[in-house]
Design a protein around this motif. Sequence first.
Motif, PDB file in Angstrom:
ATOM      1  N   PRO A 105      -2.676  -3.320 -13.858  1.00 29.45           N
ATOM      2  CA  PRO A 105      -2.285  -3.295 -12.362  1.00 29.45           C
ATOM      3  C   PRO A 105      -1.802  -2.217 -11.752  1.00 29.45           C
ATOM      4  N   ALA A 106      -2.046  -1.822 -10.350  1.00 33.95           N
ATOM      5  CA  ALA A 106      -1.453  -0.708  -9.819  1.00 33.95           C
ATOM      6  C   ALA A 106      -1.635  -0.758  -8.287  1.00 33.95           C
ATOM      7  N   VAL A 107      -0.948  -0.159  -7.528  1.00 34.01           N
ATOM      8  CA  VAL A 107      -1.261   0.244  -6.292  1.00 34.01           C
ATOM      9  C   VAL A 107      -1.628   1.756  -5.970  1.00 34.01           C
ATOM     10  N   ALA A 108      -2.583   2.011  -4.820  1.00 36.51           N
ATOM     11  CA  ALA A 108      -3.146   3.285  -4.827  1.00 36.51           C
ATOM     12  C   ALA A 108      -3.079   3.687  -3.392  1.00 36.51           C
ATOM     13  N   THR A 109      -3.040   4.718  -2.935  1.00 30.44           N
ATOM     14  CA  THR A 109      -3.278   5.520  -1.569  1.00 30.44           C
ATOM     15  C   THR A 109      -3.678   6.967  -1.684  1.00 30.44           C
ATOM     16  N   THR A 110      -4.273   7.247  -0.558  1.00 27.76           N
ATOM     17  CA  THR A 110      -4.898   8.657  -0.433  1.00 27.76           C
ATOM     18  C   THR A 110      -4.066   9.511   0.271  1.00 27.76           C
ATOM     19  N   VAL A 111      -3.671  10.809   0.140  1.00 33.44           N
ATOM     20  CA  VAL A 111      -3.165  11.554   0.822  1.00 33.44           C
ATOM     21  C   VAL A 111      -4.313  12.820   1.147  1.00 33.44           C
ATOM     22  N   ILE A 112      -4.367  12.941   2.559  1.00 37.98           N
ATOM     23  CA  ILE A 112      -5.292  14.395   2.990  1.00 37.98           C
ATOM     24  C   ILE A 112      -4.326  15.325   3.439  1.00 37.98           C
ATOM     25  N   GLY A 113      -4.231  16.436   2.871  1.00 42.48           N
ATOM     26  CA  GLY A 113      -3.254  17.543   3.145  1.00 42.48           C
ATOM     27  C   GLY A 113      -2.765  18.290   2.100  1.00 42.48           C
ATOM     28  N   PRO A 114      -2.006  19.196   2.540  1.00 42.06           N
ATOM     29  CA  PRO A 114      -1.224  20.097   1.205  1.00 42.06           C
ATOM     30  C   PRO A 114      -0.415  19.228   0.200  1.00 42.06           C
TER      31      PRO A 114
END
Length: 166
Positions: A105-114
């Motif tokens: 199990p995990a949680v995830a997110t996406t980052v756009i940028g430096p």
Amino acid sequence: MSVFSEEPYDATTPLDLPPAALAAIHRTGLRIDGLGSTFDLAFGALGKAIAAGAFTPSGPAVAIYRGDPMDVFDLDVGFPVDEALSAPLTVDDVEIEAAELPSGPAVATTVIGPYDGLGEAWGRLAGESTALGHSPAGVWIEVYVSDPSVTAAAELRTDLILPVQR
């Protein structure tokens, strides 16, 4: 086929991370101020091994932090592979070895940028995870979906995956 998402994750996306073999460089006892030189060394050796046909990545580059990323931690830097390495490889005095992506199990997110925005994003993801009733498992995974050598810093995509205990 990659074990990672083709599409960006939403703000906080629950997932079940599948097991995956990695070809990786392992370092212990690091601090954040040593990351730049560690990544340079690791990606230099990994790139040479890939160019020589020593292994073929099945997905984007990944870094797995174990411990406290704001203090002392261990780090694996590598790529997922379809078949685990049968023996360690040495490139420029750097050992590339078989490793495994943490699964479960995990949680995830996406980052756009430096990349300098990742710390703040990790704080948000950890906070949202806790609000959902999860406890971080002490492992922090960054998936470098974009290649920084050909992608503008403002357009870099990095997926953050936080393994959790429910």
